[in-house]
Design a protein around this motif. Structure first.
Motif, mmCIF file in Angstrom:
data_model
loop_
_atom_site.group_PDB
_atom_site.id
_atom_site.type_symbol
_atom_site.label_atom_id
_atom_site.label_comp_id
_atom_site.label_asym_id
_atom_site.label_seq_id
_atom_site.Cartn_x
_atom_site.Cartn_y
_atom_site.Cartn_z
ATOM 1 N N LEU A 248 39.603 63.337 60.544
ATOM 2 C CA LEU A 248 38.267 63.419 59.952
ATOM 3 C C LEU A 248 37.397 62.255 60.389
ATOM 4 C CD1 LEU A 248 39.114 64.595 56.325
ATOM 5 C CD2 LEU A 248 37.965 65.921 58.109
ATOM 6 N N ILE A 249 37.978 61.059 60.396
ATOM 7 C CA ILE A 249 37.240 59.866 60.831
ATOM 8 C C ILE A 249 36.842 59.997 62.287
ATOM 9 C CG2 ILE A 249 37.431 57.396 61.292
ATOM 10 C CD1 ILE A 249 39.187 57.176 58.800
ATOM 11 N N SER A 250 37.790 60.481 63.096
ATOM 12 C CA SER A 250 37.523 60.656 64.521
ATOM 13 C C SER A 250 36.422 61.671 64.737
ATOM 14 C CB SER A 250 38.796 61.108 65.242
ATOM 15 O OG SER A 250 38.524 61.381 66.603
ATOM 16 N N SER A 251 36.500 62.793 63.985
ATOM 17 C CA SER A 251 35.488 63.838 64.100
ATOM 18 C C SER A 251 34.127 63.315 63.682
ATOM 19 C CB SER A 251 35.878 65.029 63.223
ATOM 20 O OG SER A 251 34.857 65.995 63.238
ATOM 21 N N PHE A 252 34.084 62.541 62.597
ATOM 22 C CA PHE A 252 32.816 61.975 62.128
ATOM 23 C C PHE A 252 32.237 61.021 63.160
ATOM 24 C CE2 PHE A 252 30.469 58.553 60.068
ATOM 25 C CZ PHE A 252 29.490 59.278 59.422
ATOM 26 N N SER A 253 33.105 60.219 63.771
ATOM 27 C CA SER A 253 32.642 59.245 64.759
ATOM 28 C C SER A 253 32.048 59.949 65.966
ATOM 29 C CB SER A 253 33.806 58.344 65.196
ATOM 30 O OG SER A 253 34.303 57.609 64.098
ATOM 31 N N LEU A 254 32.709 61.060 66.394
ATOM 32 C CA LEU A 254 32.197 61.796 67.542
ATOM 33 C C LEU A 254 30.836 62.403 67.235
ATOM 34 C CD1 LEU A 254 35.441 63.614 68.774
ATOM 35 C CD2 LEU A 254 34.203 61.806 69.973
ATOM 36 N N ASN A 255 30.706 62.977 66.020
ATOM 37 C CA ASN A 255 29.433 63.576 65.643
ATOM 38 C C ASN A 255 28.349 62.527 65.515
ATOM 39 O OD1 ASN A 255 30.438 66.171 65.551
ATOM 40 N ND2 ASN A 255 31.012 66.039 63.389
ATOM 41 N N ALA A 256 28.707 61.371 64.949
ATOM 42 C CA ALA A 256 27.724 60.301 64.758
ATOM 43 C C ALA A 256 27.253 59.747 66.095
ATOM 44 C CB ALA A 256 28.331 59.189 63.903
ATOM 45 N N ALA A 257 28.148 59.769 67.084
ATOM 46 C CA ALA A 257 27.819 59.193 68.383
ATOM 47 C C ALA A 257 27.162 60.201 69.316
ATOM 48 C CB ALA A 257 29.083 58.635 69.033
ATOM 49 N N ALA A 258 27.031 61.448 68.863
ATOM 50 C CA ALA A 258 26.521 62.494 69.743
ATOM 51 C C ALA A 258 25.057 62.274 70.114
ATOM 52 C CB ALA A 258 26.696 63.861 69.080
ATOM 53 N N PHE A 259 24.276 61.693 69.215
ATOM 54 C CA PHE A 259 22.865 61.480 69.505
ATOM 55 C C PHE A 259 22.622 60.038 69.920
ATOM 56 C CE2 PHE A 259 18.560 60.210 68.444
ATOM 57 C CZ PHE A 259 17.822 61.209 69.062
ATOM 58 N N THR A 260 21.936 59.851 71.022
ATOM 59 C CA THR A 260 21.550 58.512 71.451
ATOM 60 C C THR A 260 20.040 58.471 71.657
ATOM 61 O OG1 THR A 260 21.978 59.106 73.775
ATOM 62 C CG2 THR A 260 23.747 57.986 72.563
ATOM 63 N N LYS A 261 19.437 57.320 71.413
ATOM 64 C CA LYS A 261 17.983 57.197 71.464
ATOM 65 C C LYS A 261 17.427 57.249 72.881
ATOM 66 C CE LYS A 261 17.202 53.458 69.067
ATOM 67 N NZ LYS A 261 16.428 52.462 68.290
ATOM 68 N N GLU A 262 18.236 56.898 73.873
ATOM 69 C CA GLU A 262 17.790 56.929 75.269
ATOM 70 C C GLU A 262 16.560 56.058 75.504
ATOM 71 O OE1 GLU A 262 19.478 58.211 77.718
ATOM 72 O OE2 GLU A 262 20.998 59.123 76.430
ATOM 73 N N VAL B 290 15.122 61.750 62.146
ATOM 74 C CA VAL B 290 15.903 62.828 61.528
ATOM 75 C C VAL B 290 17.390 62.555 61.662
ATOM 76 C CG1 VAL B 290 16.540 65.268 61.783
ATOM 77 C CG2 VAL B 290 14.128 64.611 61.730
ATOM 78 N N ASN B 291 17.818 62.126 62.841
ATOM 79 C CA ASN B 291 19.219 61.790 63.039
ATOM 80 C C ASN B 291 19.623 60.573 62.213
ATOM 81 O OD1 ASN B 291 20.882 63.317 65.362
ATOM 82 N ND2 ASN B 291 18.706 63.393 65.868
ATOM 83 N N LYS B 292 18.725 59.611 62.135
ATOM 84 C CA LYS B 292 18.989 58.419 61.338
ATOM 85 C C LYS B 292 19.183 58.772 59.863
ATOM 86 C CE LYS B 292 16.457 54.908 62.431
ATOM 87 N NZ LYS B 292 15.298 53.956 62.484
ATOM 88 N N ALA B 293 18.490 59.819 59.413
ATOM 89 C CA ALA B 293 18.596 60.259 58.022
ATOM 90 C C ALA B 293 19.862 61.073 57.758
ATOM 91 C CB ALA B 293 17.372 61.086 57.642
ATOM 92 N N GLY B 294 20.634 61.356 58.821
ATOM 93 C CA GLY B 294 21.908 62.048 58.643
ATOM 94 C C GLY B 294 21.907 63.518 59.009
#
Length: 318
Positions: free
Chosen positions: A15-29, A205-209
């Motif tokens: 679950l932690i790994s999955s959350f980390s992957l989802n959290a890291a999916a968006f980057t500001k570029e 929007v991503n920052k808000a979760g």
């Protein structure tokens, strides 16, 4: 007991790994520096500007990033400066890639890729048409409206070969295609302020979760002809002037607003979540240049709920 504990630990780690992957999916570029164009500070690694044939273009290095040399690459040539770059747009309408980068630096953050689009002059319209694409007629801009409205002087040509081109890090040309026609070329009006607002709002929007790699888009540009064909009564919709978008979050790929509040439905309560985030966005001094109109709309059986945003220059809701 030990097996149960080990299994529970494994589940938690997954679950932690999955959350980390989802959290890291968006980057500001964002790049390591910013440029300034038309009073907008732009830190994005990819951006697009829209100019007229032979128009003078000036790109500044943001004041906080000066003190070293930057290189601009355009038309196969390189030029160096520490503060700004000036050149004249080509006479021929089309797409001209430009690259600005820190001298001596490497890595993706060390450069900004700038799409310079030379527009097709509005004066080349033949009645209601430009190159076979029906635009119609723009309303007369009365004195009381001239502060916030002006007739487009040029139109961006969308060709099928450009659909996959990133206008900004998270938005491609394809997302700005009109629903007026399935044929190409199409001609639209698009303003830099809208591109900036879409990117910055996506970050918030991503920052808000609420995970979103981009926004689904119901409508951006609508020609005066198509706007009337859809039954819209106003002659001054911001969609006609290139700084409005109707957006939603669509991670499922079904072209419908996601169930953001997890109540098992897709309805106005989901677009209301985006509305509240957009109000906070407009109230943030950091984004004051990009303030605009906001409204939350419900689905109607043909399309799902969505949020209208624009960058007209002042905050208003309805």
């Amino acid at each position: 007991m030990e097996k149960k504990l080990a299994l529970a630990t494994l589940v938690v780690l997954i679950l932690i790994s999955s959350f980390s992957l989802n959290a890291a999916a968006f980057t500001k570029e964002h790049a390591d520096f910013s440029i300034v164009y038309d009073d907008f500070e732009i830190p994005l690694k990819t951006f697009s500007i829209f100019v007229m044939p032979r128009e003078g273009i000036e790109i500044y290095i943001a004041e906080k990033d000066r003190g070293q040399k930057y290189i601009i690459e355009l038309s196969g040539k390189k030029f160096e400066n520490t503060k700004s770059f000036k050149w004249q747009a080509p006479a021929k309408s089309g797409h001209y890639p430009v690259k600005i980068k820190k001298k001596g630096s490497r890595g993706s953050g060390s450069e900004i890729n700038l799409n310079v689009f030379v527009l097709h002059p509005a004066e080349k319209k033949n009645g209601q048409y430009l190159d076979g694409f029906k635009i119609g007629y723009y309303p007369k801009i009365t004195a009381d409206k001239q502060k916030y409205y002006s007739k487009p002087v040029g139109f961006l040509k969308i060709e099928e070969s450009l659909l996959n081109l990133n206008l900004t890090p998270h938005f491609t040309m394809e997302q700005f295609v009109t629903r007026q026609s399935t044929k190409f070329p199409q001609y639209i009006v698009l303003q830099e302020s809208l591109l900036l607002k879409l990117e910055y709002f996506l970050e918030e929007v991503n920052k808000a979760g609420y995970k979103a790699d981009t926004f689904g888009i119901v409508s951006v540009y609508r020609s005066p002809y198509f706007n009337k064909k859809l039954g819209n009564n106003t002659n001054f919709s911001r969609h006609l002037f290139g700084d409005a978008a109707d957006i939603y979050i669509d991670n499922t790929g079904n072209q419908w607003m996601d169930d953001l509040n997890e109540d098992g439905k897709s309805n106005i309560y989901d677009s209301n979540i985006l509305f509240e985030l957009a109000v906070k966005f407009d109230q943030n001094e950091k984004f004051s240049q990009l303030q605009g109109g906001l409204s939350s709309y419900n689905g109607n059986g043909v399309r799902g709920p969505f949020l209208h945003i624009d960058s007209r220059g002042f905050h208003v809701t309805w």
